[in-house]
Design a protein around this motif. Sequence first.
Motif, PDB file in Angstrom:
ATOM      1  N   PRO A  98       0.814  -1.223   0.000  1.00 20.00           N
ATOM      2  CA  PRO A  98       0.000   0.000   0.000  1.00 20.00           C
ATOM      3  C   PRO A  98       0.845   1.269   0.000  1.00 20.00           C
ATOM      4  N   LEU A  99       1.962   1.276   0.751  1.00 21.14           N
ATOM      5  CA  LEU A  99       2.839   2.444   0.755  1.00 21.14           C
ATOM      6  C   LEU A  99       3.454   2.661  -0.623  1.00 21.14           C
ATOM      7  N   PHE A 100       4.003   1.581  -1.211  1.00 19.37           N
ATOM      8  CA  PHE A 100       4.642   1.692  -2.522  1.00 19.37           C
ATOM      9  C   PHE A 100       3.652   2.132  -3.602  1.00 19.37           C
ATOM     10  N   SER A 101       2.377   1.765  -3.414  1.00 20.68           N
ATOM     11  CA  SER A 101       1.369   2.066  -4.449  1.00 20.68           C
ATOM     12  C   SER A 101       0.969   3.531  -4.470  1.00 20.68           C
ATOM     13  N   GLY A 102       1.260   4.240  -3.381  1.00 21.65           N
ATOM     14  CA  GLY A 102       0.900   5.644  -3.334  1.00 21.65           C
ATOM     15  C   GLY A 102      -0.585   5.909  -3.221  1.00 21.65           C
ATOM     16  N   ILE A 103      -1.370   4.900  -2.834  1.00 24.34           N
ATOM     17  CA  ILE A 103      -2.812   5.102  -2.655  1.00 24.34           C
ATOM     18  C   ILE A 103      -3.020   6.117  -1.537  1.00 24.34           C
ATOM     19  N   LYS A 104      -3.909   7.065  -1.753  1.00 23.36           N
ATOM     20  CA  LYS A 104      -4.034   8.228  -0.869  1.00 23.36           C
ATOM     21  C   LYS A 104      -4.361   7.843   0.565  1.00 23.36           C
ATOM     22  N   THR A 105      -5.364   7.012   0.770  1.00 26.03           N
ATOM     23  CA  THR A 105      -5.789   6.646   2.127  1.00 26.03           C
ATOM     24  C   THR A 105      -5.447   5.189   2.372  1.00 26.03           C
ATOM     25  N   LEU A 117       3.656   3.863   7.369  1.00 25.80           N
ATOM     26  CA  LEU A 117       3.270   3.023   6.217  1.00 25.80           C
ATOM     27  C   LEU A 117       1.778   3.196   5.946  1.00 25.80           C
ATOM     28  N   LEU A 118       0.999   3.168   7.009  1.00 25.09           N
ATOM     29  CA  LEU A 118      -0.433   3.454   6.908  1.00 25.09           C
ATOM     30  C   LEU A 118      -0.657   4.868   7.447  1.00 25.09           C
ATOM     31  N   ASN A 119      -1.561   5.607   6.801  1.00 25.67           N
ATOM     32  CA  ASN A 119      -1.820   6.972   7.272  1.00 25.67           C
ATOM     33  C   ASN A 119      -3.221   7.137   7.855  1.00 25.67           C
ATOM     34  N   ASP A 120      -3.956   6.024   7.951  1.00 30.04           N
ATOM     35  CA  ASP A 120      -5.269   6.023   8.595  1.00 30.04           C
ATOM     36  C   ASP A 120      -5.269   4.858   9.579  1.00 30.04           C
ATOM     37  N   THR A 121      -4.401   4.966  10.588  1.00 30.32           N
ATOM     38  CA  THR A 121      -4.230   3.853  11.530  1.00 30.32           C
ATOM     39  C   THR A 121      -5.255   3.940  12.655  1.00 30.32           C
ATOM     40  N   ARG A 122      -5.656   2.795  13.127  1.00 34.62           N
ATOM     41  CA  ARG A 122      -6.646   2.701  14.200  1.00 34.62           C
ATOM     42  C   ARG A 122      -6.027   1.948  15.374  1.00 34.62           C
ATOM     43  N   MET A 123      -6.359   2.368  16.572  1.00 34.64           N
ATOM     44  CA  MET A 123      -5.922   1.676  17.791  1.00 34.64           C
ATOM     45  C   MET A 123      -7.033   0.723  18.222  1.00 34.64           C
ATOM     46  N   LEU A 124      -6.692  -0.546  18.369  1.00 31.79           N
ATOM     47  CA  LEU A 124      -7.689  -1.560  18.686  1.00 31.79           C
ATOM     48  C   LEU A 124      -7.986  -1.600  20.175  1.00 31.79           C
ATOM     49  N   ASP A 125      -9.273  -1.575  20.509  1.00 32.18           N
ATOM     50  CA  ASP A 125      -9.742  -1.854  21.865  1.00 32.18           C
ATOM     51  C   ASP A 125     -10.317  -3.268  21.852  1.00 32.18           C
ATOM     52  N   PRO A 126      -9.551  -4.266  22.316  1.00 32.49           N
ATOM     53  CA  PRO A 126     -10.009  -5.659  22.216  1.00 32.49           C
ATOM     54  C   PRO A 126     -11.264  -5.950  23.029  1.00 32.49           C
ATOM     55  N   LEU A 127     -11.529  -5.156  24.052  1.00 33.85           N
ATOM     56  CA  LEU A 127     -12.739  -5.379  24.838  1.00 33.85           C
ATOM     57  C   LEU A 127     -13.965  -4.875  24.082  1.00 33.85           C
TER      58      LEU A 127
END
Length: 335
Positions: A98-105, A117-127
């Motif tokens: 995904p980084l190499f591809s230059g896809i915007k999101t 590497l990812l620009n729309d990262t999410r923090m997981l709440d396992p509960l």
Amino acid sequence: MKKILIIAPAWVGDAIMAQPLYRRLHQRYPGLTLDVLAPAWTRPLHARMPEINESFDTPFGHGELKLGVRWSLARQMKKRGYDQVIVLPNSLKSALLPLFSGIKTRTGWVGESRYGLLNDTRMLDPLALPKMVERFAALAEDANQPLQRPVPFPHLAVSEQERNASSAKLGFDTQKPMIALCPGAEYGPAKRWPGSHMAALAQTLIDRGFQVCIFGSNKDREIADEILAGAPEVIDYCGKTSLAEAIDMMSFAQVVVSNDSGLMHVAAALERPLVALYGSSSPEFTPPLSSNATIVTLDLECSPCFERICPLKHMNCLNQLEPNRVLTAVDSFLS
């Protein structure tokens, strides 16, 4: 019109659990073009998901980096003009393309330190998201937005033409009722109900007039042979069908009995009556996603341990799960 690329999981069960994500994306973006990049062996699954426009094969083996190949494939993906890529595996390697591809999101859970590497990262709440299917589906929403519940069950669409072609090729009698057994589990022996128990169940069902078929890969050969030794009239499809043919054939089953495995998720997505057996793993995390399933587990104090091999060396969670208990669950569907 929006175009989204999914970097899909390599495991069969995970690939199926990703489908509710695809359905939610189509709800959010009418007219969406949704493509999937995944290992070639998952192609039969994606071919049976109407939400997917096109599936592309990844040429990477497990753990392979192949930076040059990733760069080349990324350039091909860039030409397709995707607006967003959603990365479902948590590995660092899966975020490189995904980084190499230059896809915007570039969307995904934080995973193995994938900041940048990812620009729309999410923090997981396992509960908040205890189930794998929920963790996939949540990535359909914008950051900080709640998961849309209830999460729909996955569904694999099998055509009558495909079913008939597979049954004819394998010489299967579609007029006689069939019970499907899935004795394997890729993760390890601590997830496999003993072959002798499955053989006893199979012989009881054969004596009642059912065809009993076992499904799996060549890796399940040892336990398949153990079942055949105890119930020689079982029809052995382990390693003898493609995944596509196994899906088609399992759609004929009156009931499927399966360990917690990829084929368990196939049976659930086919909406077949399903008896799911759990030992070292947990139905809280990867349950059969179906309203037509019964979970059978002893729920011992030592389980779930999530180990490949029983750390206590007795595997009581499955050895003590007697065939009669599983037969009772099967009978609840047959009646």
